[in-house]
Scaffold this motif. Structure first.
Motif, PDB file in Angstrom:
ATOM      1  N   ILE A 145     -16.658  11.279  15.951  1.00 53.03           N
ATOM      2  CA  ILE A 145     -15.557  12.234  15.803  1.00 53.03           C
ATOM      3  C   ILE A 145     -16.106  13.634  15.572  1.00 53.03           C
ATOM      4  CG2 ILE A 145     -13.643  12.884  14.266  1.00 53.03           C
ATOM      5  CD1 ILE A 145     -13.351   9.750  13.794  1.00 53.03           C
ATOM      6  N   LEU A 146     -17.050  13.749  14.654  1.00 55.65           N
ATOM      7  CA  LEU A 146     -17.644  15.042  14.323  1.00 55.65           C
ATOM      8  C   LEU A 146     -18.314  15.661  15.545  1.00 55.65           C
ATOM      9  CD1 LEU A 146     -18.661  17.194  12.300  1.00 55.65           C
ATOM     10  CD2 LEU A 146     -20.573  15.662  11.783  1.00 55.65           C
ATOM     11  N   ALA A 147     -19.165  14.897  16.225  1.00 53.10           N
ATOM     12  CA  ALA A 147     -19.919  15.433  17.353  1.00 53.10           C
ATOM     13  C   ALA A 147     -19.018  15.745  18.542  1.00 53.10           C
ATOM     14  CB  ALA A 147     -21.002  14.437  17.761  1.00 53.10           C
ATOM     15  N   ALA A 148     -18.037  14.896  18.816  1.00 47.50           N
ATOM     16  CA  ALA A 148     -17.160  15.133  19.957  1.00 47.50           C
ATOM     17  C   ALA A 148     -16.354  16.421  19.783  1.00 47.50           C
ATOM     18  CB  ALA A 148     -16.223  13.943  20.151  1.00 47.50           C
ATOM     19  N   HIS A 149     -15.818  16.626  18.578  1.00 49.71           N
ATOM     20  CA  HIS A 149     -15.049  17.854  18.347  1.00 49.71           C
ATOM     21  C   HIS A 149     -15.944  19.080  18.437  1.00 49.71           C
ATOM     22  CE1 HIS A 149     -12.067  20.593  16.776  1.00 49.71           C
ATOM     23  NE2 HIS A 149     -12.885  20.941  15.805  1.00 49.71           N
ATOM     24  N   GLU A 150     -17.146  18.980  17.875  1.00 50.43           N
ATOM     25  CA  GLU A 150     -18.079  20.107  17.889  1.00 50.43           C
ATOM     26  C   GLU A 150     -18.491  20.469  19.315  1.00 50.43           C
ATOM     27  OE1 GLU A 150     -20.994  22.675  15.653  1.00 50.43           O
ATOM     28  OE2 GLU A 150     -19.311  21.458  14.935  1.00 50.43           O
ATOM     29  N   LYS A 151     -18.695  19.462  20.166  1.00 48.59           N
ATOM     30  CA  LYS A 151     -19.236  19.691  21.504  1.00 48.59           C
ATOM     31  C   LYS A 151     -18.165  19.955  22.558  1.00 48.59           C
ATOM     32  CE  LYS A 151     -22.790  17.323  22.926  1.00 48.59           C
ATOM     33  NZ  LYS A 151     -23.657  16.182  23.320  1.00 48.59           N
ATOM     34  N   TYR A 152     -16.995  19.319  22.429  1.00 50.73           N
ATOM     35  CA  TYR A 152     -16.037  19.345  23.528  1.00 50.73           C
ATOM     36  C   TYR A 152     -14.698  19.993  23.168  1.00 50.73           C
ATOM     37  CZ  TYR A 152     -19.501  16.105  25.317  1.00 50.73           C
ATOM     38  OH  TYR A 152     -20.681  15.542  25.712  1.00 50.73           O
ATOM     39  N   GLY A 153     -14.294  19.976  21.910  1.00 53.84           N
ATOM     40  CA  GLY A 153     -13.064  20.637  21.478  1.00 53.84           C
ATOM     41  C   GLY A 153     -11.807  20.068  22.105  1.00 53.84           C
ATOM     42  N   GLY A 154     -10.664  20.561  21.647  1.00 52.90           N
ATOM     43  CA  GLY A 154      -9.375  20.122  22.176  1.00 52.90           C
ATOM     44  C   GLY A 154      -9.003  18.730  21.695  1.00 52.90           C
ATOM     45  N   ASP A 155      -7.913  18.205  22.248  1.00 52.46           N
ATOM     46  CA  ASP A 155      -7.533  16.823  21.954  1.00 52.46           C
ATOM     47  C   ASP A 155      -8.495  15.885  22.670  1.00 52.46           C
ATOM     48  OD1 ASP A 155      -4.831  16.805  20.430  1.00 52.46           O
ATOM     49  OD2 ASP A 155      -4.541  18.305  21.995  1.00 52.46           O
ATOM     50  N   LEU A 156      -8.948  14.858  21.959  1.00 53.55           N
ATOM     51  CA  LEU A 156      -9.998  14.002  22.487  1.00 53.55           C
ATOM     52  C   LEU A 156      -9.694  12.529  22.222  1.00 53.55           C
ATOM     53  CD1 LEU A 156     -13.058  15.977  21.060  1.00 53.55           C
ATOM     54  CD2 LEU A 156     -12.454  15.839  23.493  1.00 53.55           C
ATOM     55  N   ILE A 157     -10.166  11.704  23.130  1.00 49.33           N
ATOM     56  CA  ILE A 157     -10.261  10.264  22.918  1.00 49.33           C
ATOM     57  C   ILE A 157     -11.724   9.899  23.114  1.00 49.33           C
ATOM     58  CG2 ILE A 157      -9.627   7.971  23.753  1.00 49.33           C
ATOM     59  CD1 ILE A 157      -6.993   9.261  24.794  1.00 49.33           C
ATOM     60  N   VAL A 158     -12.331   9.324  22.088  1.00 55.32           N
ATOM     61  CA  VAL A 158     -13.726   8.900  22.168  1.00 55.32           C
ATOM     62  C   VAL A 158     -13.759   7.380  22.278  1.00 55.32           C
ATOM     63  CG1 VAL A 158     -15.967   8.831  21.009  1.00 55.32           C
ATOM     64  CG2 VAL A 158     -14.537  10.872  20.833  1.00 55.32           C
ATOM     65  N   VAL A 159     -14.496   6.887  23.260  1.00 50.20           N
ATOM     66  CA  VAL A 159     -14.669   5.441  23.444  1.00 50.20           C
ATOM     67  C   VAL A 159     -16.135   5.116  23.235  1.00 50.20           C
ATOM     68  CG1 VAL A 159     -14.247   3.468  24.937  1.00 50.20           C
ATOM     69  CG2 VAL A 159     -12.865   5.540  25.213  1.00 50.20           C
ATOM     70  N   ASP A 160     -16.410   4.237  22.278  1.00 51.03           N
ATOM     71  CA  ASP A 160     -17.788   3.862  21.942  1.00 51.03           C
ATOM     72  C   ASP A 160     -17.983   2.386  22.268  1.00 51.03           C
ATOM     73  OD1 ASP A 160     -20.288   3.423  20.909  1.00 51.03           O
ATOM     74  OD2 ASP A 160     -19.844   4.152  18.899  1.00 51.03           O
ATOM     75  N   PHE A 161     -18.875   2.136  23.235  1.00 51.23           N
ATOM     76  CA  PHE A 161     -19.153   0.768  23.663  1.00 51.23           C
ATOM     77  C   PHE A 161     -20.336   0.220  22.872  1.00 51.23           C
ATOM     78  CE2 PHE A 161     -17.221   2.873  27.322  1.00 51.23           C
ATOM     79  CZ  PHE A 161     -16.194   1.994  27.616  1.00 51.23           C
ATOM     80  N   GLY A 162     -20.043  -0.522  21.836  1.00 52.76           N
ATOM     81  CA  GLY A 162     -21.075  -1.132  21.011  1.00 52.76           C
ATOM     82  C   GLY A 162     -20.770  -2.600  20.817  1.00 52.76           C
ATOM     83  N   THR A 163     -21.139  -3.142  19.662  1.00 54.42           N
ATOM     84  CA  THR A 163     -20.800  -4.523  19.347  1.00 54.42           C
ATOM     85  C   THR A 163     -19.293  -4.713  19.469  1.00 54.42           C
ATOM     86  OG1 THR A 163     -22.677  -4.589  17.828  1.00 54.42           O
ATOM     87  CG2 THR A 163     -21.037  -6.335  17.627  1.00 54.42           C
ATOM     88  N   ALA A 164     -18.547  -3.744  18.961  1.00 53.05           N
ATOM     89  CA  ALA A 164     -17.115  -3.626  19.224  1.00 53.05           C
ATOM     90  C   ALA A 164     -16.896  -2.412  20.132  1.00 53.05           C
ATOM     91  CB  ALA A 164     -16.336  -3.461  17.926  1.00 53.05           C
ATOM     92  N   THR A 165     -15.811  -2.425  20.889  1.00 54.75           N
ATOM     93  CA  THR A 165     -15.419  -1.236  21.647  1.00 54.75           C
ATOM     94  C   THR A 165     -14.377  -0.507  20.820  1.00 54.75           C
ATOM     95  OG1 THR A 165     -15.878  -2.290  23.768  1.00 54.75           O
ATOM     96  CG2 THR A 165     -14.424  -0.372  23.794  1.00 54.75           C
TER      97      THR A 165
END
Length: 258
Positions: free
Chosen positions: A115-135
């Motif tokens: 959340i922190l990095a996405a807002h800092e790098k891309y701004g605006g309204d965002l949806i972040v999808v993280d593909f790990g052990t859980a998605t």
């Protein structure tokens, strides 16, 4: 230099930063029993290969979703680098954004860093999808406020359940299917279609629903080890950023200073 470690359920990722630039990264299987001494034997050799002395490390920061690993990483920092580590989400390194959910304290460190990095790098309204052990799916508004999200079984968990609960289905490798057909002609292809395209359909469907609920255009940022794999077969991502989580640690360390 900054030494950062992101402790996930499956792997620990270490990264060496000069400013916000990643100079090197290393990965080791997560084992809560691994001692600070064991980490040191492995890590100091890798630093030596990079031509980095332990004295060059001026700051250490850790984030963990495996609480038992925190003590051993703290031992690593204090015993071998002579530094008190920053623990992401604690003390001066508390999350620097609003968490607008029912249980703010339940937000995992990996999700918070995304959340922190996405807002800092891309701004605006965002949806972040993280593909790990859980998605995991995160909804972030234009102010950087975390509004909530979704946790779904990761594709490997789905495959493990399928193989583990059946007597004759074989273990297969997760990969992008060769074509877009969803009618398999043999058992292995049918299984790959079932886990891969089902995950794509789930992801695309949930993102569409999230965008509708947000009510404003929202950019989609994908991260995690399998993000590039899924990006081959869908056009729903605006950005694929494999280093988002670990970069969140560098951003947080910068904000803390010291």
């Amino acid at each position: 230099m900054l030494l950062a470690a992101d402790v996930g359920n499956t792997n620990v990722v270490f990264a060496l930063f000069e400013g916000r630039e990643i100079r090197a990264r290393w990965r080791i299987a997560t084992d809560p029993r691994r001692t600070g001494d064991e980490y040191a034997v492995w890590l100091l050799q890798l630093l030596q290969i990079e031509g980095v002395a332990r004295e060059d490390i001026t700051q250490l920061i850790f984030a963990s979703v495996v609480p038992r690993a925190n003590h051993n990483l703290t031992v690593l920092a204090e015993k071998y680098f002579g530094k008190t580590p920053i623990i992401a989400g604690q003390g001066d390194a508390a999350w620097p954004f609003a968490i607008d959910v029912d249980q703010p304290s339940s937000l995992g460190a990996d999700r918070a860093l995304n959340i922190l990095a996405a807002h800092e790098k891309y701004g605006g309204d965002l949806i972040v999808v993280d593909f790990g052990t859980a998605t995991k799916f995160e909804a972030i508004d234009f102010n950087g406020t975390y509004k909530g999200g979704i946790i779904a079984p990761g594709i490997n968990l789905s495959l493990d359940a399928l193989v583990g609960k059946t007597a004759k289905l074989p273990r297969i490798a997760i990969r992008a299917p060769d074509d877009t057909s969803v009618i398999g002609r043999n058992t292995e292809d049918q299984m790959l279609i079932g886990v891969f395209w089902a995950h794509v359909a789930m992801m695309e469907g949930l993102i569409a629903r999230m965008r509708e609920e947000i009510g404003r255009p929202a950019k989609v940022v994908a991260t995690g080890g399998l993000a590039i794999l899924f990006d081959q077969k869908t056009d729903i991502f605006d950005y694929v950023d494999a280093d988002l989580t670990i970069e969140g640690l560098a951003i947080l360390a910068e904000k803390v200073g010291g």
